[in-house]
Design an enzyme around this catalytic site. Structure first.
Site, PDB file in Angstrom:
ATOM      1  N   VAL A 167     -11.207   2.767  -2.492  1.00 54.55           N
ATOM      2  CA  VAL A 167      -9.941   2.071  -2.695  1.00 54.55           C
ATOM      3  C   VAL A 167      -8.881   2.822  -1.898  1.00 54.55           C
ATOM      4  CG1 VAL A 167      -8.225   1.299  -4.375  1.00 54.55           C
ATOM      5  CG2 VAL A 167     -10.646   1.386  -5.021  1.00 54.55           C
ATOM      6  N   CYS A 168      -8.063   2.085  -1.186  1.00 55.49           N
ATOM      7  CA  CYS A 168      -6.921   2.662  -0.474  1.00 55.49           C
ATOM      8  C   CYS A 168      -7.389   3.785   0.466  1.00 55.49           C
ATOM      9  CB  CYS A 168      -5.900   3.141  -1.486  1.00 55.49           C
ATOM     10  SG  CYS A 168      -4.220   3.329  -0.848  1.00 55.49           S
ATOM     11  N   GLY A 169      -6.767   4.969   0.375  1.00 53.01           N
ATOM     12  CA  GLY A 169      -7.082   6.064   1.275  1.00 53.01           C
ATOM     13  C   GLY A 169      -8.449   6.669   1.083  1.00 53.01           C
TER      14      GLY A 169
END
Length: 326
Positions: free
Chosen positions: A111-113
């Site tokens: 998720v995300c970074g």
């Protein structure tokens, strides 16, 4: 029962991991008849030497495990990484553990970074992947062997899943539930939690329109400012080159080198950004917006929006307009 490990770096948004866990736990609670055990067993792991995960909001989450204590060879169904951490040391600890654990997991997601850590571990080499829109360029530059895509909320490439920023992890989790147990369960979870099983608008994550701006004070920087102030003018390469007294060929080379985008691409992005802003902040007709932003007609405006943003100008306005729009 599928064992899910969620790795939560310190200092992030805790509702990402908490939301993912809640979605999976709700899948356990729906239609329990006939089940001899829950569908999912969920564990939270921290990268810290203690079990308290500090969120950026000031709230804390108590982890089940510290990652350095977990045997990476233990079989897992799915590993989910919800961020890249605040320090290089923290990220490296996850990457080192993940390289050992990956062969023993059926599925790995970020998720995300968190996609940055998957890339660092080599798991994204040759694969399609996405991340938060702010990190797309960073991911592509640092890991050129990854096929980075900026539009989708999440991407599946084989057994590797990556998602965009923040709440896109919830969309990914519903997709995991659907893959594991079918459409009906994923739909029921989404409806109970008042979520979209599949968001409208082409499953797109929307970046803020922040155009590349040369930090210098030379002619290219001045031209960029002029383009943004005269977005409806004739902005063909020949006209732009003439304004800075260059040949079209040399101008294209210099502009691309200094801005990171060709003149044509920069103009297209500037016009799309201007149209998005007008749709958000005014009640002007599509024909008027198209004329003011250089698209010429509402037909052209609609075609560009559908191609670039996967939704119509009207749908974009409905989703993002100011509540007190004039």
């Amino acid at each position: 029962m599928k064992k899910i490990l969620i790795i939560v770096p310190d200092g992030g948004m805790l509702f990402e991991s908490a939301g993912i866990a809640d979605i999976l736990m709700h899948a356990n609670q729906l239609h329990p008849e006939g089940l001899d055990r829950p569908r999912y067993h969920i564990d939270i792991a921290t990268t810290q030497p203690h079990q308290v995960i500090h969120g950026q909001s000031g709230l804390n989450l108590l982890a089940d495990h510290r990652i350095h204590e977990l045997d990476p060879r233990a079989p897992l169904d799915t590993i989910i990484i919800t961020g890249r951490g605040q320090t290089e040391q923290e990220g490296t600890a996850v990457v080192d553990w993940l390289r050992l654990a990956a062969p023993h997991a059926r599925r790995i997601a970020s998720v995300c970074g968190g996609a940055m850590l998957l890339a660092q571990s080599g798991l994204l080499n040759g694969r399609r992947a996405t991340t938060h829109w702010k990190l797309l360029e960073t991911l592509q530059v640092a890991f050129p062997e990854v096929r980075v895509e900026g539009g989708p909320l999440y991407i599946q490439d084989g057994h590797i899943w990556t998602s965009g920023g923040v709440t896109s992890g919830f969309d990914l989790t519903l997709a995991l539930v659907e893959e594991d147990y079918g459409f009906s369960l994923a739909r029921d979870v989404a409806q109970d939690l008042v979520m979209y099983l599949r968001r409208p608008g082409g499953q797109l994550q929307f970046s803020r329109y922040s155009l590349r701006q040369n930090s210098g004070s030379g002619p290219i920087n001045a031209l960029q400012t002029w383009i943004l102030e005269n977005i409806a003018a004739d902005l063909c390469v020949e006209k732009l080159a003439e304004r800075v007294a260059m040949s079209p060929r040399n101008f294209t080379r210099v502009f691309t080198r200094e801005t990171g985008a060709s003149p044509a691409r920069y103009v297209a992005e500037a016009r799309l950004a201007a149209a998005r802003q007008q749709l958000e902040q005014t009640a002007d007709t599509l024909d008027k917006i198209a004329a003011q932003t250089g698209f010429g007609s509402s037909i052209n405006l609609r075609r560009i929006f559908e191609k670039q943003l996967h939704l119509t100008p009207g749908e974009y306005r409905q989703r993002f307009h100011c509540r007190k729009m004039a």
